[in-house]
Enzyme design. Structure first.
Site, PDB file in Angstrom:
ATOM      1  N   ARG A  14      14.911  13.369   6.272  1.00 41.03           N
ATOM      2  CA  ARG A  14      13.657  12.625   6.121  1.00 41.03           C
ATOM      3  C   ARG A  14      12.716  12.925   7.285  1.00 41.03           C
ATOM      4  NH1 ARG A  14      13.652   8.663   2.139  1.00 41.03           N
ATOM      5  NH2 ARG A  14      15.743   8.318   1.379  1.00 41.03           N
ATOM      6  N   GLY A  26      -0.159  21.107  -7.340  1.00 38.60           N
ATOM      7  CA  GLY A  26       1.238  21.150  -7.779  1.00 38.60           C
ATOM      8  C   GLY A  26       1.436  20.252  -8.990  1.00 38.60           C
ATOM      9  N   ASN A  27       2.650  19.764  -9.146  1.00 38.25           N
ATOM     10  CA  ASN A  27       2.961  18.968 -10.335  1.00 38.25           C
ATOM     11  C   ASN A  27       2.099  17.717 -10.456  1.00 38.25           C
ATOM     12  OD1 ASN A  27       4.892  20.638 -11.426  1.00 38.25           O
ATOM     13  ND2 ASN A  27       6.589  19.671 -10.318  1.00 38.25           N
ATOM     14  N   VAL A  28       2.044  16.927  -9.376  1.00 41.99           N
ATOM     15  CA  VAL A  28       1.285  15.670  -9.460  1.00 41.99           C
ATOM     16  C   VAL A  28      -0.207  15.958  -9.540  1.00 41.99           C
ATOM     17  CG1 VAL A  28       0.754  13.467  -8.349  1.00 41.99           C
ATOM     18  CG2 VAL A  28       3.075  14.395  -8.184  1.00 41.99           C
ATOM     19  N   ASP A  42      -5.955  24.122  -3.829  1.00 41.86           N
ATOM     20  CA  ASP A  42      -4.618  24.420  -3.307  1.00 41.86           C
ATOM     21  C   ASP A  42      -4.714  25.599  -2.358  1.00 41.86           C
ATOM     22  OD1 ASP A  42      -1.631  23.454  -4.513  1.00 41.86           O
ATOM     23  OD2 ASP A  42      -1.609  25.264  -3.275  1.00 41.86           O
ATOM     24  N   HIS A  45       7.322   2.484   0.049  1.00 46.29           N
ATOM     25  CA  HIS A  45       7.733   3.325  -1.072  1.00 46.29           C
ATOM     26  C   HIS A  45       8.993   4.045  -0.600  1.00 46.29           C
ATOM     27  CE1 HIS A  45       7.571   5.839  -4.539  1.00 46.29           C
ATOM     28  NE2 HIS A  45       7.452   6.943  -3.838  1.00 46.29           N
ATOM     29  N   ASN A  97       4.292  11.980   0.361  1.00 48.06           N
ATOM     30  CA  ASN A  97       5.358  11.197   1.004  1.00 48.06           C
ATOM     31  C   ASN A  97       5.637  11.670   2.433  1.00 48.06           C
ATOM     32  OD1 ASN A  97       6.307   9.181  -0.782  1.00 48.06           O
ATOM     33  ND2 ASN A  97       7.144  10.786  -2.120  1.00 48.06           N
ATOM     34  N   VAL A 121      -1.072  10.320  -1.920  1.00 50.48           N
ATOM     35  CA  VAL A 121       0.154  10.350  -2.739  1.00 50.48           C
ATOM     36  C   VAL A 121       1.325  10.982  -1.973  1.00 50.48           C
ATOM     37  CG1 VAL A 121       1.126  11.066  -4.978  1.00 50.48           C
ATOM     38  CG2 VAL A 121      -1.307  10.599  -4.805  1.00 50.48           C
TER      39      VAL A 121
HETATM   40  P1  A3D Z   1       4.407  20.189  -5.588  1.00 58.56           P
HETATM   41  O1  A3D Z   1       4.504  20.441  -7.046  1.00 58.56           O
HETATM   42  O2  A3D Z   1       5.269  20.956  -4.647  1.00 58.56           O
HETATM   43  O3  A3D Z   1       2.875  20.380  -5.170  1.00 58.56           O
HETATM   44  C1  A3D Z   1       2.407  20.320  -3.849  1.00 58.56           C
HETATM   45  C2  A3D Z   1       1.262  21.296  -3.725  1.00 58.56           C
HETATM   46  O4  A3D Z   1       0.629  21.104  -2.451  1.00 58.56           O
HETATM   47  C3  A3D Z   1       1.691  22.780  -3.785  1.00 58.56           C
HETATM   48  O5  A3D Z   1       1.027  23.444  -4.854  1.00 58.56           O
HETATM   49  C4  A3D Z   1       1.276  23.333  -2.414  1.00 58.56           C
HETATM   50  O6  A3D Z   1       0.849  24.673  -2.466  1.00 58.56           O
HETATM   51  C5  A3D Z   1       0.138  22.388  -2.062  1.00 58.56           C
HETATM   52  N1  A3D Z   1      -0.204  22.376  -0.626  1.00 58.56           N
HETATM   53  C6  A3D Z   1       0.632  22.436   0.444  1.00 58.56           C
HETATM   54  N2  A3D Z   1      -0.089  22.410   1.577  1.00 58.56           N
HETATM   55  C7  A3D Z   1      -1.393  22.331   1.227  1.00 58.56           C
HETATM   56  C8  A3D Z   1      -2.624  22.248   1.951  1.00 58.56           C
HETATM   57  N3  A3D Z   1      -2.633  22.248   3.285  1.00 58.56           N
HETATM   58  N4  A3D Z   1      -3.761  22.177   1.255  1.00 58.56           N
HETATM   59  C9  A3D Z   1      -3.761  22.171  -0.090  1.00 58.56           C
HETATM   60  N5  A3D Z   1      -2.641  22.246  -0.844  1.00 58.56           N
HETATM   61  C10 A3D Z   1      -1.467  22.323  -0.191  1.00 58.56           C
HETATM   62  O7  A3D Z   1       4.701  18.639  -5.266  1.00 58.56           O
HETATM   63  P2  A3D Z   1       4.342  17.381  -6.194  1.00 58.56           P
HETATM   64  O8  A3D Z   1       2.980  17.573  -6.774  1.00 58.56           O
HETATM   65  O9  A3D Z   1       5.476  17.064  -7.062  1.00 58.56           O
HETATM   66  O10 A3D Z   1       4.302  16.242  -5.060  1.00 58.56           O
HETATM   67  C11 A3D Z   1       3.309  16.256  -4.063  1.00 58.56           C
HETATM   68  C12 A3D Z   1       3.558  15.177  -3.012  1.00 58.56           C
HETATM   69  O11 A3D Z   1       3.470  13.902  -3.636  1.00 58.56           O
HETATM   70  C13 A3D Z   1       4.960  15.228  -2.371  1.00 58.56           C
HETATM   71  O12 A3D Z   1       4.861  14.864  -1.008  1.00 58.56           O
HETATM   72  C14 A3D Z   1       5.738  14.179  -3.143  1.00 58.56           C
HETATM   73  O13 A3D Z   1       6.827  13.667  -2.413  1.00 58.56           O
HETATM   74  C15 A3D Z   1       4.640  13.140  -3.343  1.00 58.56           C
HETATM   75  N6  A3D Z   1       4.867  12.195  -4.440  1.00 58.56           N
HETATM   76  C16 A3D Z   1       4.685  10.881  -4.163  1.00 58.56           C
HETATM   77  C17 A3D Z   1       4.869   9.949  -5.154  1.00 58.56           C
HETATM   78  C18 A3D Z   1       4.662   8.497  -4.844  1.00 58.56           C
HETATM   79  O14 A3D Z   1       4.910   7.667  -5.681  1.00 58.56           O
HETATM   80  C19 A3D Z   1       4.165   8.101  -3.546  1.00 58.56           C
HETATM   81  C20 A3D Z   1       5.259  10.346  -6.442  1.00 58.56           C
HETATM   82  C21 A3D Z   1       5.402  11.693  -6.693  1.00 58.56           C
HETATM   83  C22 A3D Z   1       5.206  12.638  -5.684  1.00 58.56           C
END
Ligand code: A3D
Length: 298
Positions: A86, A9-11, A31, A172, A118, A116
């Site tokens: 939450r 995903g984004n991160v 993914d 966090h 949450n 990473v």
């Molecule tokens: P997003 O862009 O939705 O990407 C998440 C990806 O995970 C998607 O492409 C999903 O298809 C994939 N996914 C879901 N389940 C599975 C699985 N079982 N196996 C493999 N891939 C899977 O989200 P994001 O990239 O923006 O954020 C990802 C996570 O990081 C979220 O929980 C956010 O809350 C967290 N996050 C934490 C911080 C911290 O500072 C701690 C900062 C930013 C994001």
């Protein structure tokens, strides 16, 4: 050196891009969504001639492809959506993290893991318990980001502050614990920056409407990966497993650590003022509440 990134995903994709652009390590990006990791991996790989990088990146859908990775970054999971509590998020992401942890245990049992997803401190705890990997090698990313946000906001009013005098400890979340060892920042500026930092994630979500922050979060993961891969033994804040430090045990929470090739080489026990100690205790109480809700054996 091979880094597996779970979640494209984004991160996850942005971390992959930063690692490949910097020629830091080979990457396997995974993914569950068919084609997503493969498509993004191809796109990221096309930038290699521009950055003169020879690092390899592949996209994957099957966990067997992460076999042999030295470091695993877990960015898979949901971000909170409107109407989702939450607790709903905790339940949904803990199911995802449990599944991923058993796959990591199977294919990369001696890797270092950066979590990473949450709620960060609770998910880090869950990964450590399920994989059974040494707690020094399971590290949560949040403190680098929260400290960077804190310093960035402080600089709006105080241009010449010393970065190493500020920390963001604790969870966090709403109970993060700002720490200043600088005389240069007034109480008013400190309070303002603490509040804005606590709310920064939500502020970004409000503007984006869909999705949450990923530029600074991916930069923070990159910073940690570099510290491990280059064995920098760098002092930084991360969610780490405490065994009595700061009067807490059997919990993941943000503290200053030394990060190097073996993972967390040491937890730094900085002296806290009474007010900071109380805030840290409250933060730990809140994280423990989350850990109790997912009711894994402790
Ligand atoms: P997003 O862009 O939705 O990407 C998440 C990806 O995970 C998607 O492409 C999903 O298809 C994939 N996914 C879901 N389940 C599975 C699985 N079982 N196996 C493999 N891939 C899977 O989200 P994001 O990239 O923006 O954020 C990802 C996570 O990081 C979220 O929980 C956010 O809350 C967290 N996050 C934490 C911080 C911290 O500072 C701690 C900062 C930013 C994001």
């Amino acid at each position: 050196m091979k880094v597996a990134i779970i979640g494209a995903g984004n991160v996850g994709a942005m971390v992959a891009s930063r690692v490949i652009d910097a020629d830091l390590a080979d990457v396997v990006l995974l993914d569950v969504v068919p084609g997503l990791a493969k498509g993004k991996a191809l796109d990221i790989s096309d930038a290699r001639p521009i950055f003169d990088s020879s690092a390899n990146i592949t996209g994957a859908e099957d966990f067997k492809d992460i076999k042999g990775s030295n470091i695993v970054v877990i960015t898979a999971g949901l971000a909170r959506k409107p109407g989702m509590s939450r607790d709903d998020l905790l339940k949904k992401n803990s199911d995802i993290i449990k599944e991923i942890s058993s796959q990591v245990k199977k294919y990369c049992p001696s890797s270092i893991i950066i979590v990473v997803t949450n709620p960060l401190d609770v998910m880090s705890y869950l990964v450590m318990k399920i994989t059974g990997i040494d707690h020094k090698k399971v590290i949560g990313m949040a403190g680098v980001l929260d400290t960077a946000r804190f310093i960035n906001i402080l600089r709006e009013k105080n241009k010449d502050i010393d970065d190493d005098k500020f920390l963001m400890m604790g969870s966090h979340g709403d109970t993060m614990v700002p720490v200043s060892r600088s005389e240069k920042v007034s109480k008013e500026d400190f309070t303002r920056a603490s509040e804005l930092t606590r709310n920064r994630g939500a502020e970004i979500v409000r503007y984006l409407e869909t999705g949450s922050a990923y530029f600074a979060p991916s930069a923070s993961v990159f910073f940690m990966l570099k510290a491990i891969i280059k064995d920098e033994k760098k002092p930084l804040c991360a969610s780490a497993y405490l065994r009595g430090q700061y009067n807490e045990k059997d919990i993941y929470i943000g503290v200053p650590v030394i990060l190097g090739a073996q993972g967390i080489e040491r937890i730094i026990e900085t002296a806290l003022a009474e007010e900071e100690k109380q805030a840290f205790k409250e933060s730990a109480r809140q994280i423990r509440e989350g850990i109790d809700k997912i009711a894994e054996p402790r």
